[in-house]
Design a protein around this motif. Sequence first.
Motif, PDB file in Angstrom:
ATOM      1  N   ASN B  61       0.595  -1.255  -0.073  1.00 51.37           N
ATOM      2  CA  ASN B  61       0.037  -0.006  -0.023  1.00 51.37           C
ATOM      3  C   ASN B  61       0.817   1.470  -0.018  1.00 51.37           C
ATOM      4  O   ASN B  61       0.356   2.346   0.409  1.00 51.37           O
ATOM      5  CB  ASN B  61      -0.687  -0.086   1.140  1.00 51.37           C
ATOM      6  CG  ASN B  61      -0.348  -0.198   2.566  1.00 51.37           C
ATOM      7  OD1 ASN B  61       0.789  -0.226   2.457  1.00 51.37           O
ATOM      8  ND2 ASN B  61      -1.079   0.355   3.486  1.00 51.37           N
ATOM      9  N   GLY B  62       1.923   1.255  -0.547  1.00 56.29           N
ATOM     10  CA  GLY B  62       2.830   2.323  -0.676  1.00 56.29           C
ATOM     11  C   GLY B  62       3.837   2.639   0.185  1.00 56.29           C
ATOM     12  O   GLY B  62       4.539   3.620   0.341  1.00 56.29           O
ATOM     13  N   PHE B  63       3.791   2.077   1.285  1.00 61.55           N
ATOM     14  CA  PHE B  63       4.866   2.249   2.602  1.00 61.55           C
ATOM     15  C   PHE B  63       6.144   1.863   1.983  1.00 61.55           C
ATOM     16  O   PHE B  63       6.174   0.790   1.401  1.00 61.55           O
ATOM     17  CB  PHE B  63       4.386   1.965   3.789  1.00 61.55           C
ATOM     18  CG  PHE B  63       3.313   2.838   4.550  1.00 61.55           C
ATOM     19  CD1 PHE B  63       2.064   2.371   4.264  1.00 61.55           C
ATOM     20  CD2 PHE B  63       3.600   3.805   5.178  1.00 61.55           C
ATOM     21  CE1 PHE B  63       0.874   3.341   4.996  1.00 61.55           C
ATOM     22  CE2 PHE B  63       2.905   4.572   5.783  1.00 61.55           C
ATOM     23  CZ  PHE B  63       1.408   4.302   5.799  1.00 61.55           C
ATOM     24  N   GLU B  64       7.465   2.217   2.441  1.00 62.20           N
ATOM     25  CA  GLU B  64       8.660   1.864   2.340  1.00 62.20           C
ATOM     26  C   GLU B  64       9.459   2.337   3.591  1.00 62.20           C
ATOM     27  O   GLU B  64       8.916   3.088   4.448  1.00 62.20           O
ATOM     28  CB  GLU B  64       9.208   2.258   0.941  1.00 62.20           C
ATOM     29  CG  GLU B  64       9.537   3.819   1.318  1.00 62.20           C
ATOM     30  CD  GLU B  64      10.210   4.245  -0.025  1.00 62.20           C
ATOM     31  OE1 GLU B  64      10.143   3.659  -1.227  1.00 62.20           O
ATOM     32  OE2 GLU B  64      11.100   5.112   0.181  1.00 62.20           O
ATOM     33  N   ALA B  65      10.278   1.346   3.723  1.00 64.21           N
ATOM     34  CA  ALA B  65      11.371   1.582   4.845  1.00 64.21           C
ATOM     35  C   ALA B  65      12.732   1.029   4.613  1.00 64.21           C
ATOM     36  O   ALA B  65      12.827   0.295   3.956  1.00 64.21           O
ATOM     37  CB  ALA B  65      10.919   0.752   6.432  1.00 64.21           C
ATOM     38  N   GLU B  66      13.850   1.857   5.028  1.00 68.29           N
ATOM     39  CA  GLU B  66      14.864   1.654   4.773  1.00 68.29           C
ATOM     40  C   GLU B  66      15.689   1.184   5.983  1.00 68.29           C
ATOM     41  O   GLU B  66      15.791   2.015   7.049  1.00 68.29           O
ATOM     42  CB  GLU B  66      15.502   2.784   3.960  1.00 68.29           C
ATOM     43  CG  GLU B  66      17.004   2.559   3.545  1.00 68.29           C
ATOM     44  CD  GLU B  66      17.639   3.464   2.480  1.00 68.29           C
ATOM     45  OE1 GLU B  66      16.763   4.592   2.476  1.00 68.29           O
ATOM     46  OE2 GLU B  66      18.356   3.170   1.757  1.00 68.29           O
ATOM     47  N   PHE B  67      16.370   0.079   6.032  1.00 68.87           N
ATOM     48  CA  PHE B  67      17.191  -0.378   7.007  1.00 68.87           C
ATOM     49  C   PHE B  67      18.528   0.530   6.826  1.00 68.87           C
ATOM     50  O   PHE B  67      19.360   0.193   5.823  1.00 68.87           O
ATOM     51  CB  PHE B  67      17.607  -1.883   6.774  1.00 68.87           C
ATOM     52  CG  PHE B  67      18.617  -2.396   7.724  1.00 68.87           C
ATOM     53  CD1 PHE B  67      19.667  -3.130   7.375  1.00 68.87           C
ATOM     54  CD2 PHE B  67      18.663  -2.176   9.225  1.00 68.87           C
ATOM     55  CE1 PHE B  67      20.759  -3.620   8.025  1.00 68.87           C
ATOM     56  CE2 PHE B  67      19.672  -2.592  10.070  1.00 68.87           C
ATOM     57  CZ  PHE B  67      20.856  -3.440   9.520  1.00 68.87           C
ATOM     58  N   ASN B  68      19.099   1.205   7.854  1.00 66.38           N
ATOM     59  CA  ASN B  68      20.375   1.840   8.023  1.00 66.38           C
ATOM     60  C   ASN B  68      21.186   1.119   9.303  1.00 66.38           C
ATOM     61  O   ASN B  68      20.886   1.841  10.130  1.00 66.38           O
ATOM     62  CB  ASN B  68      20.136   3.445   8.050  1.00 66.38           C
ATOM     63  CG  ASN B  68      21.511   4.130   7.629  1.00 66.38           C
ATOM     64  OD1 ASN B  68      22.553   3.734   8.289  1.00 66.38           O
ATOM     65  ND2 ASN B  68      21.358   5.279   6.914  1.00 66.38           N
ATOM     66  N   LYS B  69      22.129   0.237   8.775  1.00 69.47           N
ATOM     67  CA  LYS B  69      22.806  -0.191   9.738  1.00 69.47           C
ATOM     68  C   LYS B  69      23.858   0.731  10.668  1.00 69.47           C
ATOM     69  O   LYS B  69      24.028   0.674  11.737  1.00 69.47           O
ATOM     70  CB  LYS B  69      23.556  -1.410   9.237  1.00 69.47           C
ATOM     71  CG  LYS B  69      24.250  -2.268  10.353  1.00 69.47           C
ATOM     72  CD  LYS B  69      24.950  -3.363   9.786  1.00 69.47           C
ATOM     73  CE  LYS B  69      25.609  -4.384  10.911  1.00 69.47           C
ATOM     74  NZ  LYS B  69      26.468  -5.570  10.201  1.00 69.47           N
TER      75      LYS B  69
END
Lengths: 117, 112
Positions: B61-69
């Motif tokens: 549904n258009g959400f995104e998330a970015e893993f930043n270690k």
Amino acid sequence: EPEVTQTPSHQVTQMGQEVILRCVPISNHLYFYWYRQILGQKVEFLVSFYNNEISEKSEIFDDQFSVERPDGSNFTLKIRSTKLEDSAMYFCASSPSGTPRTYNEQFFGPGTRLTVL
Amino acid sequence: AQSVTQLDSQVPVFEEAPVELRCNYSSSVSVYLFWYVQYPNQGLQLLLKYLSGSTLVESINGFEAEFNKSQTSFHLRKPSVHISDTAEYFCAVKGDTDKLIFGTGTRLQVFP
């Protein structure tokens, strides 16, 4: 779509009384969990259950708490003598078997709001 | 041990505006990262997850998330929100056991 169900949606009890919160996990799932959320605080892990025994429990899950799978469908959380601080939303979750075991999606129920007066 | 911090308890935003819900975590072991959403009177639903591989994960549904270690973050974003996105959003981590460790949640309120 199969889902986890919980009853009742809201339970009000007097301090010192025993309560049983009921959950029906998704039918082919083998891992079961209880979490709780005190109003305004984090969702906290209480206990996980697999193969008819507790596999992990938190510090919150003391002798006042117990879990049971009395038949093939229900999973219950019992609080023997409720305290005011037990007032919270209690969530049940279940996950399927499979590997790798450390990743099994947990499917949550809608929660039971417990109010201790 | 793991912990999760969601600094924003409430995020008000107008419809069609972009939004970012922040999540930071700490852990001494490798973790899996999750965003759960809770609509009124419903249970927690998995929105998206990071297990390994590409650090950018997307939901249907258009959400995104970015893993930043390096920043130990897993912020949730959506370029254009809808009224129906109004809900409580929980960030969670799982370490080397089955339990999920949750943040305190962020209430996203979308206004027309």
